[in-house]
Design a protein around this motif. Structure first.
Motif, short mmCIF file in Angstrom:
data_model
loop_
_atom_site.label_atom_id
_atom_site.label_comp_id
_atom_site.label_asym_id
_atom_site.label_seq_id
_atom_site.Cartn_x
_atom_site.Cartn_y
_atom_site.Cartn_z
N ILE A 1 0.83 -1.20 0.00
CA ILE A 1 0.00 0.00 0.00
C ILE A 1 0.86 1.26 0.00
O ILE A 1 0.43 2.34 -0.41
CB ILE A 1 -0.96 -0.01 1.21
N VAL A 2 2.12 1.12 0.44
CA VAL A 2 3.09 2.22 0.41
C VAL A 2 3.97 2.12 -0.82
O VAL A 2 4.26 3.12 -1.48
CB VAL A 2 3.97 2.22 1.68
N LEU A 3 4.39 0.89 -1.16
CA LEU A 3 5.39 0.70 -2.21
C LEU A 3 4.86 1.08 -3.59
O LEU A 3 5.60 1.68 -4.39
CB LEU A 3 5.85 -0.76 -2.22
N VAL A 4 3.63 0.70 -3.92
CA VAL A 4 3.13 0.95 -5.27
C VAL A 4 3.14 2.44 -5.62
O VAL A 4 3.73 2.83 -6.63
CB VAL A 4 1.73 0.33 -5.48
N PRO A 5 2.52 3.32 -4.82
CA PRO A 5 2.60 4.75 -5.16
C PRO A 5 4.01 5.30 -5.07
O PRO A 5 4.39 6.16 -5.87
CB PRO A 5 1.67 5.43 -4.15
N ALA A 6 4.82 4.79 -4.13
CA ALA A 6 6.20 5.27 -4.01
C ALA A 6 7.01 4.90 -5.25
O ALA A 6 7.76 5.73 -5.78
CB ALA A 6 6.85 4.69 -2.75
N PHE A 7 6.87 3.65 -5.71
CA PHE A 7 7.54 3.24 -6.94
C PHE A 7 7.07 4.10 -8.11
O PHE A 7 7.88 4.54 -8.95
CB PHE A 7 7.24 1.78 -7.26
N PHE A 8 5.77 4.34 -8.17
CA PHE A 8 5.21 5.10 -9.29
C PHE A 8 5.80 6.51 -9.35
O PHE A 8 6.25 6.97 -10.41
CB PHE A 8 3.69 5.18 -9.16
N TYR A 9 5.83 7.19 -8.22
CA TYR A 9 6.34 8.56 -8.20
C TYR A 9 7.85 8.58 -8.41
O TYR A 9 8.38 9.47 -9.09
CB TYR A 9 5.96 9.25 -6.90
N ALA A 10 8.57 7.58 -7.85
CA ALA A 10 10.03 7.54 -8.02
C ALA A 10 10.39 7.30 -9.48
O ALA A 10 11.24 8.02 -10.05
CB ALA A 10 10.62 6.45 -7.14
N PHE A 11 9.78 6.31 -10.11
CA PHE A 11 10.12 6.00 -11.50
C PHE A 11 9.66 7.12 -12.45
O PHE A 11 10.33 7.41 -13.45
CB PHE A 11 9.49 4.67 -11.92
N THR A 12 8.54 7.76 -12.12
CA THR A 12 8.10 8.90 -12.93
C THR A 12 9.10 10.04 -12.83
O THR A 12 9.47 10.66 -13.84
CB THR A 12 6.71 9.37 -12.48
#
Length: 275
Positions: free
Chosen positions: A34-45
């Protein structure tokens, strides 16, 4: 792709994400996905890897980390006799089928649709964290027969489409049907394994469309540096979160996290709808 500066920034961001996920998991008992998915999304973006299939990479990588963390958690809880193996065995087949279906659907839709789904379900989970009560009940026994046949695949299906393990849906489900919270958390770790293992196997064989930016060292849809760094950092920081949990009152912290999750989910929806 192999620019040392980009790789260095990627390593730093992923290490920070893993450290934060570990602390929150130990402090609040929330699943890392629940934390990793949005964090990965914003980091990779931020690193320039935005594309029509970025969410697939985020979901698959999050689920890969959940295999390791759920197995470790399941082993620990089993040692304390807290796992309800009857529930796990009877619910696992349906959850596995739902997880496979979720993986197949995730590979067929664009990142935009997955962003919207994560945003909507993230709001639901956030509201439950904020306003849920331990005394809420839907029944005294876990659903059986046709109800279990319908509900168990939905747990696996929705969890894969959010890139999360068994905690966000499994724990509320079991507590609403009268299971003590400690047994629900322990058994949900087993749900996490049955969700993540089959779906990640499928994601490893997924071929991303050519012509879009992909984070370095991505196998199928699983980014290997993110997987390795997050696992390493959560091993280091989860015990810190546990110590903080025993030193503070987790209830207000849980509500603060619920607000944080609601903001993240709403922002994911905003980006999906308005760009």
């Amino acid at each position: 792709m192999d620019d040392p500066a980009v790789l260095g920034m990627m390593v730093a961001l992923l290490a920070l994400i893993g450290a934060l996920a570990g602390v929150l998991a130990g402090l609040l008992g929330v699943g890392g996905g629940i934390v990793l998915v949005p964090a990965f999304f914003y980091a990779f973006t931020t690193l320039g890897f935005a594309g029509p299939n970025l969410m697939q990479i985020c979901l698959a990588t999050s689920l890969a980390t959940i295999i390791v963390t759920s197995l470790r958690s399941l082993h620990s809880h089993h040692g304390k006799g807290a796992v309800d193996w009857d529930i796990l065995r009877s619910w696992a087949p349906g959850i596995v089928l739902g997880a496979i279906a979720g993986m197949l659907v995730a590979t067929l839709v664009r990142s935009l649709a997955l962003q919207v789904l994560f945003g909507v379900l993230g709001i639901v989970v956030g509201l439950y964290l904020a306003f849920g009560r331990a005394e809420w009940r839907l029944g005294d026994e876990m659903p059986r027969g046709i109800r279990r046949l319908l509900i168990s695949p939905m747990v696996g299906f929705l969890s894969v489409l959010m890139g999360i393990g068994g905690g966000s849906f499994g724990v509320p489900l079991m507590t609403l049907y009268g299971r003590p919270i400690h047994r629900a958390v322990a058994t949900a770790a087993g749900f996490g394994v049955t969700i993540a293992a089959p779906s990640v196997t499928g994601f490893l064989f997924y071929t991303l469309p050519e012509g879009q930016p992909v984070p370095p060292y991505t196998l199928g849809a699983v980014n290997l540096p993110a997987f390795g760094l997050v696992i390493a950092m959560t091993l280091l920081t989860a015990p810190l979160g546990v110590k903080l949990a025993h030193a503070t009152d987790p209830k207000p912290l849980r509500r603060i996290f619920a607000v944080f999750l609601l903001l993240v989910a709403l922002n994911m929806l905003r980006k999906a709808i308005f760009g």
